[in-house]
Design a protein around this motif. Structure first.
Motif, mmCIF file in Angstrom:
data_model
loop_
_atom_site.group_PDB
_atom_site.id
_atom_site.type_symbol
_atom_site.label_atom_id
_atom_site.label_comp_id
_atom_site.label_asym_id
_atom_site.label_seq_id
_atom_site.Cartn_x
_atom_site.Cartn_y
_atom_site.Cartn_z
ATOM 1 N N TYR A 1 0.845 -1.203 0.000
ATOM 2 C CA TYR A 1 0.000 0.000 0.000
ATOM 3 C C TYR A 1 0.876 1.247 0.000
ATOM 4 O O TYR A 1 1.988 1.253 0.536
ATOM 5 C CB TYR A 1 -0.909 0.042 1.235
ATOM 6 C CG TYR A 1 -1.922 -1.065 1.305
ATOM 7 C CD1 TYR A 1 -3.139 -0.968 0.625
ATOM 8 C CD2 TYR A 1 -1.665 -2.222 2.045
ATOM 9 C CE1 TYR A 1 -4.066 -1.997 0.686
ATOM 10 C CE2 TYR A 1 -2.588 -3.248 2.109
ATOM 11 C CZ TYR A 1 -3.786 -3.135 1.431
ATOM 12 O OH TYR A 1 -4.704 -4.151 1.490
ATOM 13 N N SER A 2 0.329 2.306 -0.592
ATOM 14 C CA SER A 2 0.915 3.632 -0.496
ATOM 15 C C SER A 2 -0.237 4.609 -0.314
ATOM 16 O O SER A 2 -1.385 4.207 -0.093
ATOM 17 C CB SER A 2 1.742 3.950 -1.751
ATOM 18 O OG SER A 2 2.360 5.218 -1.651
ATOM 19 N N SER A 3 0.039 5.902 -0.387
ATOM 20 C CA SER A 3 -1.023 6.893 -0.307
ATOM 21 C C SER A 3 -0.608 8.121 -1.095
ATOM 22 O O SER A 3 0.571 8.304 -1.425
ATOM 23 C CB SER A 3 -1.318 7.264 1.150
ATOM 24 O OG SER A 3 -0.215 7.914 1.746
ATOM 25 N N ASN B 1 -0.113 12.098 -1.505
ATOM 26 C CA ASN B 1 0.117 13.347 -0.806
ATOM 27 C C ASN B 1 0.355 14.451 -1.833
ATOM 28 O O ASN B 1 0.683 14.182 -2.997
ATOM 29 C CB ASN B 1 1.342 13.229 0.113
ATOM 30 C CG ASN B 1 1.184 12.137 1.140
ATOM 31 O OD1 ASN B 1 0.586 12.327 2.180
ATOM 32 N ND2 ASN B 1 1.714 10.948 0.847
ATOM 33 N N MET C 1 -1.065 3.036 5.898
ATOM 34 C CA MET C 1 -1.031 3.935 4.750
ATOM 35 C C MET C 1 -2.270 4.823 4.658
ATOM 36 O O MET C 1 -2.248 5.840 3.957
ATOM 37 C CB MET C 1 -0.823 3.160 3.455
ATOM 38 C CG MET C 1 0.592 2.614 3.306
ATOM 39 S SD MET C 1 1.867 3.917 3.165
ATOM 40 C CE MET C 1 2.446 4.046 4.873
ATOM 41 N N ILE C 2 -3.349 4.463 5.336
ATOM 42 C CA ILE C 2 -4.427 5.435 5.512
ATOM 43 C C ILE C 2 -3.887 6.581 6.369
ATOM 44 O O ILE C 2 -4.153 7.758 6.119
ATOM 45 C CB ILE C 2 -5.654 4.787 6.170
ATOM 46 C CG1 ILE C 2 -6.277 3.751 5.233
ATOM 47 C CG2 ILE C 2 -6.696 5.855 6.544
ATOM 48 C CD1 ILE C 2 -7.428 2.973 5.846
ATOM 49 N N GLY D 1 -0.343 7.212 6.953
ATOM 50 C CA GLY D 1 0.716 7.726 6.110
ATOM 51 C C GLY D 1 1.429 8.957 6.642
ATOM 52 O O GLY D 1 1.372 9.271 7.836
ATOM 53 N N SER E 1 -10.538 7.490 4.212
ATOM 54 C CA SER E 1 -9.854 7.300 2.931
ATOM 55 C C SER E 1 -10.765 6.702 1.869
ATOM 56 O O SER E 1 -11.801 6.105 2.166
ATOM 57 C CB SER E 1 -8.639 6.375 3.124
ATOM 58 O OG SER E 1 -9.065 5.048 3.329
ATOM 59 N N GLU F 1 -10.048 4.187 -1.640
ATOM 60 C CA GLU F 1 -9.021 3.330 -2.224
ATOM 61 C C GLU F 1 -8.988 3.490 -3.738
ATOM 62 O O GLU F 1 -10.012 3.684 -4.386
ATOM 63 C CB GLU F 1 -9.303 1.879 -1.862
ATOM 64 C CG GLU F 1 -8.253 0.901 -2.351
ATOM 65 C CD GLU F 1 -8.549 -0.526 -1.926
ATOM 66 O OE1 GLU F 1 -8.603 -1.398 -2.823
ATOM 67 O OE2 GLU F 1 -8.739 -0.761 -0.722
ATOM 68 N N ARG G 1 -8.125 11.090 2.668
ATOM 69 C CA ARG G 1 -6.929 10.380 2.223
ATOM 70 C C ARG G 1 -7.241 9.479 1.041
ATOM 71 O O ARG G 1 -8.340 8.929 0.935
ATOM 72 C CB ARG G 1 -6.403 9.513 3.388
ATOM 73 C CG ARG G 1 -6.054 10.306 4.632
ATOM 74 C CD ARG G 1 -4.702 10.986 4.501
ATOM 75 N NE ARG G 1 -3.643 9.993 4.545
ATOM 76 C CZ ARG G 1 -2.578 10.029 3.751
ATOM 77 N NH1 ARG G 1 -2.418 10.964 2.850
ATOM 78 N NH2 ARG G 1 -1.626 9.107 3.883
ATOM 79 N N LEU H 1 -5.925 6.061 -0.572
ATOM 80 C CA LEU H 1 -5.129 4.859 -0.300
ATOM 81 C C LEU H 1 -4.865 4.150 -1.613
ATOM 82 O O LEU H 1 -5.798 3.799 -2.345
ATOM 83 C CB LEU H 1 -5.891 3.947 0.663
ATOM 84 C CG LEU H 1 -5.225 2.594 0.965
ATOM 85 C CD1 LEU H 1 -4.022 2.784 1.870
ATOM 86 C CD2 LEU H 1 -6.238 1.637 1.613
#
Length: 333
Positions: free
Chosen positions: A42-44, A46, A128-129, A131, A303, A305, A326, A328
């Motif tokens: 997972y990433s997020s 920004n 990652m939510i 992050g 978040s 996804e 956010r 995700l």
């Protein structure tokens, strides 16, 4: 490991000076020669990622590049004894996603001293939510608590409340029992912010005072400011005796035009929130708190996804100021 390529969002500079981003298979040999190879689950997204994705040389100097300042996954290979294959880990901050290939790809290779072991009570998805946005908010809340701004002290203001850091600050402060006033320009998101944990939602114009008065009526025991500029100046002038304002943003300007009276007559503290270079001891301490007593009750609500293929439209949304909460990025499919 026999795999030679991995799927990633790659940003490439074109011959005419423009930048193009696309999802493609990218050679794993292009990853930097660091000690720990991590499979990213997972990433997020920004704002800094969005800048990197559009060719902002102030964030990323050289292209082609894989953005993503956040990543969580499992160690695939390590030549550092601190980590072994299969370890669940978090990587945020430092140079990840800026000039080191980041979390918008299925693999990263990073120095061991960038890595935080995943706390026991936190999933990779939850991490990652949270992050970088949630970790930055945690630094601000740490400053408030260090300066004795507690739930009993009074209302805490959060500016830019629908953004990543803002919404995480609202959720964490609410979990800790604070009365939170959320300031936003997106009043259509009032119910969302109330559901996240805000006690009150106000329009950002209510926190922007353009007069030259050196002090304003005391309103806030503390504040998490994510926008800077006149909002930060007004917040300082509205903060109560011995209050703390933690700041991290500059969307309203990087210059701060204020005066000394909040500091010398009210003892107000101004604290910076630098998540990029936070010392590892504090970094691990805050992640432990985020996994336990600071974990928002409504974490999944914070978040939406998306996949790598859907990420481009989300980048456009955040650049246009339309993002709420956010994003995700799921790399497990």
């Amino acid at each position: 490991m026999s795999m030679s390529t991995f799927k990633a969002l790659v940003v490439e500079e074109q011959s005419d000076g423009s930048f193009e981003r696309s999802v493609k298979q990218w050679p794993i040999e292009k990853l930097p020669d660091n000690k720990v190879l991590i499979e990213v689950h997972y990433s997020s997204l920004n704002y800094k990622d969005a800048l990197s994705s559009t060719g902002n040389k102030g964030v990323t100097k050289n292209y082609p590049h894989v953005p993503g300042i956040d990543a969580a996954g499992t160690v695939a290979k390590s030549s550092n004894p601190q980590f072994s294959s299969g370890d669940k880990v978090i990587v945020t901050s430092y140079d990840l996603g800026q000039n080191t290939y980041g979390g918008f790809g299925q693999y990263i290779r990073v120095p061991a001293n960038w890595i935080v072991p995943l706390p026991q009570d936190l999933s990779l998805r939850e991490s990652m939510i949270i992050g970088t946005a949630g970790f930055t908010a945690a630094i601000g809340i740490h400053h408030l608590q260090h300066n004795n701004v507690n739930p009993e002290s009074g209302d805490v203001l959060v500016t830019g409340a629908t953004g990543g850091v803002g919404v995480m600050a609202v959720a964490i402060l609410s979990k800790l029992g604070y009365s939170v006033t959320a300031a936003t320009g997106k009043m259509d998101q009032k119910n969302f912010l109330l559901d996240v944990g805000a006690s009150k939602v106000i329009h950002r114009n209510e926190v922007q005072d353009e007069t030259s008065r050196p002090l304003l009526s005391s309103k806030w025991a503390g504040a998490i400011d994510t926008v800077g500029g006149i909002m930060l100046d007004t917040t300082l002038r509205q903060t109560k005796h011995n209050g703390t304002v933690a700041c991290c943003g500059n969307v309203l300007g990087h210059e701060l035009h204020t005066n000394v009276y909040p500091f010398i007559l009210r003892g107000v503290h101004l604290a910076g929130m630098d998540s990029g270079n936070c010392e590892m001891e504090l970094r691990k301490e805050l992640w432990q708190k985020l996994a336990n007593e600071w974990k928002p009750e409504s974490i999944e609500q914070l978040s939406r996804e998306c996949s790598l293929e859907e990420l481009g439209s989300e980048i456009d949304r955040i650049l246009n100021g339309q993002q709420v909460g956010r994003i995700l990025l799921n790399l497990t499919d």
